[in-house]
Design a protein around this motif. Sequence first.
Motif, mmCIF file in Angstrom:
data_model
loop_
_atom_site.group_PDB
_atom_site.id
_atom_site.type_symbol
_atom_site.label_atom_id
_atom_site.label_comp_id
_atom_site.label_asym_id
_atom_site.label_seq_id
_atom_site.Cartn_x
_atom_site.Cartn_y
_atom_site.Cartn_z
ATOM 1 N N ASP A 178 2.082 11.496 5.962
ATOM 2 C CA ASP A 178 1.875 10.156 4.804
ATOM 3 C C ASP A 178 2.188 9.062 5.224
ATOM 4 O O ASP A 178 1.634 8.254 4.803
ATOM 5 N N GLU A 189 4.718 14.688 -2.375
ATOM 6 C CA GLU A 189 4.966 13.722 -2.087
ATOM 7 C C GLU A 189 3.956 12.695 -2.466
ATOM 8 O O GLU A 189 3.581 11.627 -1.887
ATOM 9 N N TRP A 190 2.784 14.027 -1.833
ATOM 10 C CA TRP A 190 1.434 13.697 -2.169
ATOM 11 C C TRP A 190 0.437 13.603 -3.961
ATOM 12 O O TRP A 190 -0.582 13.121 -3.759
ATOM 13 N N ARG A 233 3.011 16.033 9.244
ATOM 14 C CA ARG A 233 3.533 15.063 7.503
ATOM 15 C C ARG A 233 3.890 13.545 7.842
ATOM 16 O O ARG A 233 3.627 13.432 7.247
ATOM 17 N N GLU A 280 -0.473 6.290 2.645
ATOM 18 C CA GLU A 280 0.385 5.195 2.389
ATOM 19 C C GLU A 280 -0.207 4.113 2.750
ATOM 20 O O GLU A 280 -0.637 3.334 1.869
#
Length: 212
Positions: free
Chosen positions: A199, A74-75, A195, A203
């Motif tokens: 996250d 997701e990164w 995480r 963002e």
Amino acid sequence: MDHEQRTKVSEQLNPEWAARVVRNIGVVEADFFHAAGHLSERMMAEALLAIEKVVTPPWILVENEWMPQVVCPEWKMTRGVGTGDMWLQLSEISHDEDENEHTWIAAATKTGPSFLCIEVVFRKGLQDHAEAIVRDDKAVAALLKQGFAREDESFAMYLPFQIPAEKLAQGFEQNDLTAVVAPFGKAMAQAMAARPLLDKLLEQVREAAKRK
């Protein structure tokens, strides 16, 4: 090295220390060669194994010489191809302005001018934005409460850990470093467990980059 620099160096030398080093130069040279070579390489190889044990899907381990990187899908970069917008990495942070040579052993045991850590690394294009966010106490307050630290000069975010020198020495004596290098894996696991907070950090960095 000019005259002024040579004078400065000579003034910094402790006469008794200098004499002791010279009298034991054979042992000093041999020990440093061994510490910088075989001992450090053995420790770092087993540290990598300790990190491998804790990296499970969806996380991905990327071996990068002695600085393994742990990537979260997701990164990944929103554009282009690369390691990602952000990743976790076994890093060395140094406060040695002269960049004198030292060993991984000294870094791991925090007995030299540098130390090892699990660092939150951003890709080059986001680094300036990341620094601006990390400077903000409120933006990283939750991470700091989770055990992360913020480097004073570079404002790098990292999770510190240390290998006690005596335990490492005992590990070499017993020819078994498995338990000694466990903090490498434990620190990486702790970073991965954060995480949700990471996250949010990413963002904020991405949003800052969009506004630029």
